[in-house]
Design an enzyme around this catalytic site. Structure first.
Site, PDB file in Angstrom:
ATOM      1  N   GLY A  48      -0.086   1.810 -17.400  1.00  0.00           N
ATOM      2  CA  GLY A  48       0.996   2.755 -17.096  1.00  0.00           C
ATOM      3  C   GLY A  48       2.360   2.210 -17.492  1.00  0.00           C
ATOM      4  O   GLY A  48       3.159   2.908 -18.141  1.00  0.00           O
ATOM      5  N   ASP A  62     -19.251  -2.684 -18.046  1.00  0.00           N
ATOM      6  CA  ASP A  62     -18.089  -2.123 -18.739  1.00  0.00           C
ATOM      7  C   ASP A  62     -18.493  -1.706 -20.163  1.00  0.00           C
ATOM      8  O   ASP A  62     -18.203  -0.591 -20.607  1.00  0.00           O
ATOM      9  CB  ASP A  62     -16.973  -3.179 -18.789  1.00  0.00           C
ATOM     10  CG  ASP A  62     -15.802  -2.761 -19.669  1.00  0.00           C
ATOM     11  OD1 ASP A  62     -14.984  -1.960 -19.199  1.00  0.00           O
ATOM     12  OD2 ASP A  62     -15.729  -3.219 -20.823  1.00  0.00           O
ATOM     13  N   LYS A  99     -18.840   2.211 -22.214  1.00  0.00           N
ATOM     14  CA  LYS A  99     -18.282   2.476 -23.542  1.00  0.00           C
ATOM     15  C   LYS A  99     -19.400   2.818 -24.530  1.00  0.00           C
ATOM     16  O   LYS A  99     -19.232   3.682 -25.393  1.00  0.00           O
ATOM     17  CB  LYS A  99     -17.475   1.262 -24.005  1.00  0.00           C
ATOM     18  CG  LYS A  99     -16.213   1.062 -23.149  1.00  0.00           C
ATOM     19  CD  LYS A  99     -15.591  -0.304 -23.357  1.00  0.00           C
ATOM     20  CE  LYS A  99     -14.336  -0.481 -22.516  1.00  0.00           C
ATOM     21  NZ  LYS A  99     -13.851  -1.891 -22.537  1.00  0.00           N
TER      22      LYS A  99
END
EC number: 1.1.1.3
Lengths: 433, 433
Positions: free
Chosen positions: A16, A201, A205
């Site tokens: 962010g 993880d 993907k």
């Protein structure tokens, strides 16, 4: 120049603040590229009182409604991570007519279908370039630039933590525990490293990449997963000697006979393969298509600015769609329902390392056990390296079905001369030129 | 399913027949991806009587009007190459409301501006992914996926012929003439190889890449060009010893101080650079941006099917635009007028190889001549390899302005102990980690 495009940002962590920084540092270029300025209007945070100098001069809120109910906000950028409440917030944003950009691999891997359906229903954009490979353009290439192809194979180094660790083990001969501690000290690995080192993880993907490459929905539970925790310096050393490097790969294959096969596991990769020289925290995705042949996409798979590169490029694309009213160019591309290949029916070459008695006839007994199981050997070496009063046998098999290698391993374990099956690792792309 | 999208194809050579083959072999997938079939209706050829079994069942014509005046044809795919009449045909096609897809680097490099202007005026698409890097997605990534970045550097291996030749020279120690003959025998090099070996093909691609990366119009005449004809096995050997490989690179740099600098020339590239292991006929484009850091795009830069992959993917994108009425998402992105960096002001490290007298004091005289010109040396070696009654001195400089190295060379040529300046080659990316 028209009115600015206004963003509501969910989450103000590493990515962010990277998004805010990229929009700031490249403001003139981005305004030119879009045709109008892009402006972060509101950021959803957990604690509005916590000072956040890195966020600059934006409105903070802890109420999602301040973003979802704000008619001025055109695009919601979701960078909270995790399934809940990220999924619900994104659906509500699209329901309210806002486009969504996200880096959330969990939601895309598990609920991509709902997201696309909502985007289509409300004629808004749903974009997720940052969900795989950080800044590396791979989602757009798969959805647009490679659509002339039938893609038969996709191989990805998509987890920077494990690639860093395996690179260090290869370069320094260090063992798993040492490099894990070092990766944790450098901030590359979490205190609880399981999601990275156990391959989860990468598996999320892999599901996203395979869905896009093969135009069929692949979900996390369809991916067979194995991490890097069992890799030893000995395995790394044998790989080197035999002309390979060990990498944790996301592997997707699609064939008429076997269907779609998606896995994450360590592999022996020939040193000449384009992925073999992708080291450290870098990521790369290798694609084989029936028109393009081989292609590879390389870059930084994580980090604040690289990931923000993908998020902000998605925002720019959405802004162009808003200005030019060009929504709906590409929708969900999972239009097929392909069968999944069961693990037993997948084929691979294998590296098998055995601790055996150091006496004549052992090699013969072992070669016979492989042969009886229908496994044909490409090479086999017997050494006394690293062992006392024993020998090690390292075999590389030809391409063989998974169930046959399992049968061979079962027989080997029963042989009196075999003391231990020390490791079994797939050898990828052995047939490649 | 709606009516099919109809194509008029200009040219039926290697890429044209590849396009027909890809559309045929992946017909079901492509129809799904577009939502309606894509059909080649008419092909413009020079001689309609020549049998062309590879084209299958399409209408042949030698009259461009049969395509341009046919209201059924939605998309014109230009694969004739060269400026005339390809440029005029494409403009007339857009004037008639048809979108255009092309692989024509010459027209894009020289007349891209006119093409974009016409596409915008008539609200049609103009796409040219195949003009650089064959099948490798690089145009779309630059126009969409990397737009969050300010790109500061683009380095490309964009000519397969010269990369094949340099790879062979590196692997086998063969000389330039031998590998050129071999490349010609294999069909990788033309009978007149000038466009490849003198760097002009790469220069056109460099102009296109730099225009897209830096958002400013760079034309062929703005690119300083040097080919590979002067590279000798000795240079290759020294490169190896010093930890480099020699590659022909398209180089684009953009900095606030110096402006835009675009060149094509051989370089010494550190072996650790991602481009260093791109061998044979493969191409790759390396990009550095201020958000993404480093990224690289790799694949086959030429050939019938790889190039057709890019052309057909462009056709699919155009077809989606026609169906969804989403034209105009991305237009010409050369919105800046940046100053070009004059060659004299460009900076680089250099490799300088000198034939010198074999006697004491020579190295000192040479080092002094470099120093007097303001050129600081990173390393210098003196050897008797490959020479009789002489010595060779090989120097690698630190980063230095081009005019300073020119000054140093002028001084060196005047030194009595220097018999010959044997080669001067730039060293790229020396400062990279």
């Amino acid at each position: 120049m028209g009115k600015s495009i206004k963003i509501g940002l969910l989450g103000s962590g590493t990515v962010g603040s990277g998004v805010i920084r990229v929009l700031e540092m490249n403001r003139p270029q981005i305004t030119e590229r879009v045709g109008t300025p892009i402006e972060i209007k509101t950021v959803l945070v957990r604690d509005v009182k916590k000072p956040r100098p890195q966020l600059g001069d934006v409105r903070l809120t802890d109420k999602i409604e301040d973003i979802l109910d704000d008619p001025e906000i055109d695009v919601v950028v979701e960078l909270m991570g995790g399934i809940h409440p990220a999924r619900e917030y994104m659906l509500r944003a699209m329901e309210a007519g806002k486009s969504v950009v996200t880096a959330n691999k969990d939601v895309v891997a598990q609920f991509g279908k709902d997201m696309f359906a909502m985007a289509e229903k409300k004629d808004v954009d749903f974009r997720f370039e940052a969900s795989v490979g950080g800044g590396i353009p791979i989602i757009t290439p798969l959805k647009q630039c490679l659509t002339a192809n039938r893609i038969t194979e996709i191989l990805g180094i998509v987890n920077g933590t494990t690639n860093y660790m395996l690179t260090k083990m290869t370069e320094c001969g260090a063992d798993y525990d040492t490099v894990l501690k070092e990766a944790q000290a450098k901030g590359y690995a979490e205190a609880n490293p399981s999601a990275d080192v156990d391959g989860l993880d990468a598996a999320r993907k892999a599901a996203i990449l395979a869905s896009l490459a093969f135009n069929t929905r692949v979900q996390l539970e369809d991916v067979s997963v194995e991490g890097i925790t069992k890799i030893t310096p000995d395995d790394i050393e044998y790989a080197k000697d035999l002309g390979y490097v060990i990498k944790l790969l996301a592997v997707g294959k699609d064939s008429d006979e076997n269907g779609v096969d998606v896995r994450v596991h360590p592999v022996f990769l020939p040193k000449t393969h384009p992925l073999a020289s992708v080291n450290g925290v870098f990521n790369a995705i290798f694609v084989r298509g029936n028109a393009i042949g081989e292609a590879m996409f390389y870059g930084q798979g994580a980090g604040s600015l690289p990931t923000a590169s993908a998020v902000v490029s998605d925002i720019i694309d959405v802004a162009r769609d808003i200005i030019n009213r060009t929504f709906g160019h590409v929708r969900c591309t999972c239009y097929e329902k392909k069968k999944l290949c069961p693990l037993d029916a997948t084929s691979s070459s294998y590296y098998v390392r055995l601790l055996v008695d150091d006496k004549p006839g052992v090699l013969g007994a072992i070669a016979t056990a492989f042969g009886d199981a229908g496994v044909s050997l490409k090479s086999v070496i017997q050494t006394r390296r690293n062992v006392v009063d024993h020998a090690e046998i390292v075999a590389i098999t030809h391409l063989v079905e998974h169930k046959r290698i399992e049968k061979a391993l079962k027989a080997l374990r029963k042989l009196p001369v075999v003391d231990e099956v020390r490791n079994v690792i797939r050898v990828e792309n052995e047939e490649r030129g």
